[in-house]
Structure formats: structure tokens, C-alpha cells
Motif scaffolding. Sequence first.
Motif, PDB file in Angstrom:
ATOM      1  N   ILE A 224       0.874  -1.171   0.000  1.00 37.32           N
ATOM      2  CA  ILE A 224       0.000   0.000   0.000  1.00 37.32           C
ATOM      3  C   ILE A 224       0.910   1.220   0.000  1.00 37.32           C
ATOM      4  N   SER A 225       1.140   1.733  -1.183  1.00 36.41           N
ATOM      5  CA  SER A 225       2.215   2.702  -1.371  1.00 36.41           C
ATOM      6  C   SER A 225       2.012   3.392  -2.716  1.00 36.41           C
ATOM      7  N   ILE A 294      -7.322   3.318   4.015  1.00 42.19           N
ATOM      8  CA  ILE A 294      -5.930   2.817   3.989  1.00 42.19           C
ATOM      9  C   ILE A 294      -5.703   1.939   5.230  1.00 42.19           C
TER      10      ILE A 294
HETATM   11  N1  UDP Z   1      -0.637   6.307   1.602  1.00 47.50           N
HETATM   12  C1  UDP Z   1      -1.930   6.690   1.392  1.00 47.50           C
HETATM   13  N2  UDP Z   1      -2.585   6.223   0.302  1.00 47.50           N
HETATM   14  C2  UDP Z   1      -2.003   5.382  -0.569  1.00 47.50           C
HETATM   15  C3  UDP Z   1      -0.664   5.003  -0.360  1.00 47.50           C
HETATM   16  C4  UDP Z   1      -0.005   5.485   0.754  1.00 47.50           C
HETATM   17  O1  UDP Z   1      -2.504   7.448   2.174  1.00 47.50           O
HETATM   18  O2  UDP Z   1      -2.645   4.994  -1.532  1.00 47.50           O
HETATM   19  C5  UDP Z   1       0.036   6.826   2.782  1.00 47.50           C
HETATM   20  C6  UDP Z   1       0.727   5.790   3.623  1.00 47.50           C
HETATM   21  O3  UDP Z   1      -0.211   5.141   4.438  1.00 47.50           O
HETATM   22  C7  UDP Z   1       1.747   6.642   4.349  1.00 47.50           C
HETATM   23  C8  UDP Z   1       2.119   7.699   3.320  1.00 47.50           C
HETATM   24  O4  UDP Z   1       1.040   7.741   2.384  1.00 47.50           O
HETATM   25  O5  UDP Z   1       1.167   7.272   5.455  1.00 47.50           O
HETATM   26  C9  UDP Z   1       3.376   7.336   2.553  1.00 47.50           C
HETATM   27  O6  UDP Z   1       4.502   7.592   3.325  1.00 47.50           O
HETATM   28  P1  UDP Z   1       5.863   6.807   3.076  1.00 47.50           P
HETATM   29  O7  UDP Z   1       6.870   7.353   4.027  1.00 47.50           O
HETATM   30  O8  UDP Z   1       5.634   5.332   3.174  1.00 47.50           O
HETATM   31  O9  UDP Z   1       6.255   7.076   1.574  1.00 47.50           O
HETATM   32  P2  UDP Z   1       6.261   8.390   0.624  1.00 47.50           P
HETATM   33  O10 UDP Z   1       5.010   8.287  -0.160  1.00 47.50           O
HETATM   34  O11 UDP Z   1       6.353   9.594   1.488  1.00 47.50           O
HETATM   35  O12 UDP Z   1       7.475   8.174  -0.226  1.00 47.50           O
END
Ligand code: UDP
Length: 410
Positions: A224-225, A294
Motif C-alpha cells: 500500500i504505497s 488505507i
Molecule cells: N498512503 C496513502 N494512500 C495510498 C498510499 C499510501 O494514504 O494509496 C500513505 C501511507 O499510508 C503513508 C504515506 O502515504 O502514510 C506514505 O509515506 P511513506 O513514508 O511510506 O512514503 P512516501 O510516499 O512519502 O514516499
Amino acid sequence: MTIPSLSDYREVVGRNIVEELYILASHVGHRSIKMINSTAVGGGVAEMLHRIVPLLNELGVKANWEVIKGGDDFFDITKAFHNALQGKEESFQEEVFGTYLSYNEMNFRATDFEEDLIVVHDPQPAALIHWNKHRKNKWVWRCHIDMSHPNPQVWEFLRPFVEQYDAAIFSSPLFSPELTIPQYRFYPAIDPLADKNRELDDAYVNGVMAKYGIPRDKPIVAQISRYDPWKDPVGVIQAFKMARKHVDCRLLLVGDKAADDPEAEEILAKVRETVGDHREIHIVFLTTSIPTEINAFQRASDVILQKSLREGFALTVSEALWKFRPVIGSDVGGIPAQIIHGYTGMLVHSVEGASLQIRRLLNQPELARKLGKNGHKRVRDEFLITKILKRYLLLLLALDQADQNTIFLT
Ligand code: UDP
């Protein structure tokens, strides 16, 4: 749901931790902080700022947050800078740097910088400091990305701006480049009381899975990313396909599009092509994610992957561990700070390694349960938002002691 106040954290993190924050805050007094970044929603930085800013205010620090503005041309450039700083090979024309600077100058002219401490997050607004020649306050550059292999052209361009700051903060000692200014290490953190992480009832979790048409008849492996090349969604699919030959399970990929990310749809197309017509792979693409959804996706998963190729910290790992989920993460960026291999999760270095661990964790539920339990405890000790509040308070105190050679921020 009402917005949690600091006293609500007592039950989750313990009374002493919250008391300690109040004591530190009493030494800091009514100083002010401005946070500056480039997006109000999407991605980990915005996620954290949404909580840190009000909680600092509750502690008596006058904190505010501003988001810089820019056109598509600016965000295309800063996205390319971001990728280059994380190691992507690319060469840039001179005019790109001019465009970057003119947006920074425009934002500088549109903003007040009266606070005692200005914290500028990531490369997008990093050059703002350049126009503030006679500042009396302190400026700190907070870098959230993996700077272990920066593209020399971009880094040589940015470094002179970064070195105008009073200090820089990195998410891991592994990322800190050589700089002439002091450096601090802040691990990011999650908010256990945010909608993204709070307890949910099973009916809601089932409802979300039904809404997106994901059957719960088999174990679910999920990443989930964001759909971003560094998050390697294609590698996740390959690992899943290899594991799926030996163990019956489904793959769930969920990702949204950060407001400053022009690349997501292109990656998504590659993802769809790799999936083909595989019926046990479910792709969810969200224009805007709903935090409780999420949360539900994470809770509905039996194993969570974060197979990044480069990573700042990966809040997603702490979020999953906090929910007692067994996590398989790449040995990059901040992931090994969260996952102690074999104790709070599994670290992997390849598609094959990820595939093997998927099989192992689905076949050994007792091991999976143990990793999830240890992982929860590690997040509780190290990666909750109260820890970050403590670090900002200590930073405000430490910057007053700038002439000291060594300052320990625990
Ligand atoms: N997230 C989200 N929706 C998505 C995918 C990710 O809200 O579809 C959130 C995830 O739960 C986390 C943040 O976005 O809180 C991503 O932070 P991370 O440090 O993992 O990676 P970044 O996207 O900042 O590189």
C-alpha cells in the motif's frame, strides 16, 4: 471523530512520555516554528505535518505550516530532482535550474519568515533561503529522501543552498552527505490516534474490502504505497507471481497520487501490463485516499510488503507494524531501522527474496504473528509521533547552543 489532543496519547505511549514533553516545552518557551513543504496532501511529509503542527501548538510552541506554490513545470522539475537525488541517472539543461530558482524566489517573496525557526522540507523549497540574506532566525533543512547516491549535477546545484542553513536533518545516518553545517538525525513517526492508524471494527474493514471488490477468501499479501518506480510495484507483482505457484493467496496493490507527482499514471500503466489478466491481483488506484480506508486495507492484509528500491523512511512500514502485521521490506533507506530481520519483520534484497518470505510467512502463521507483535513494540518505543515532538523541542534547544561541538539528541 474529534482531533486527538496530547492528553489522549497518555494511554497509548504512557504518561511519562507526555509529561516529559511538557517539561521540555517549558524550557523552550513560546518560540515559533514555520514548516514549509510542497504538498498539503499525499505522501509521508504532509501526513506527518498535519499532526505535528497542532501538537506543537498544544505544547506552547507557535507552529504554522505553509505549502509552496508552483506550476506543472516546477513540479515536473522537482520530481526529476527528487528522482535524481535518489540516484536516477539524468542530465539536466541549464534552464531547468533557472525555472526552479524563479519559483523559489516567487515563493520567497510571497511568504513571511518571522518565526524563530524555519524548517524547510525536501528539495522543492530548499533554495528559499537564498533570498533571506540578513536573517536573525534559524533555518533548518529537513531532508526526507534517500541521499546516499545523489546525482552529482543536481546535488552540486543544491548543496550551496543547503549549506546556507544552520543545520540539516536526515532520516538516517546512511543518507547524510558531507556538509559544512551540523546535521541531526530524526526518524519520522506515525500517529497512533490518526484515522490511518486507530483501531477499526471488523465490519468497517469488511465493508471497505467489499467496496473495492476484493474477496477475503484467501490470505492477502499487500503493498500500500504510491505508484512510483522507487516503490517497485512491478517487483512486488513478480514476487507475488513466484510465490503464488506454491501458496494460495491474493495480491492487493493500493496507491494514490501525491499532488506533486506527475508520474503515477505512467507507472500504473506498467503495473497493469505486468499484471495481465491475473485474477488474484487487485489494483486499487485512488485519486485521493481516505485514511480510514488505507487503515482498513492494512488491517485486512495478512502480509504487508514494502519492496522499495530507494526509500526515505517508509511510514507504511511503521503503520503496518503498529497494526501487528508481519512486514517484508527491502533493506534500503529507513526500512532496516524499523525491521530487525527475523525479529520485527523480514528484510529482503531481491524479487526472489521477497517471494520466498511471502511463502514463508503465509506457511508459518506463528512466526508471522511473532514478527507482528515484536514490530508493534518497536514502533511503540521508537516511531510514534511523540518521539518526533520531543526531537523538535530538543532541536529548538540545541540550536541555541550552536557553539557546542557535540549535542546529543536522544
Ligand atoms: N498512503 C496513502 N494512500 C495510498 C498510499 C499510501 O494514504 O494509496 C500513505 C501511507 O499510508 C503513508 C504515506 O502515504 O502514510 C506514505 O509515506 P511513506 O513514508 O511510506 O512514503 P512516501 O510516499 O512519502 O514516499
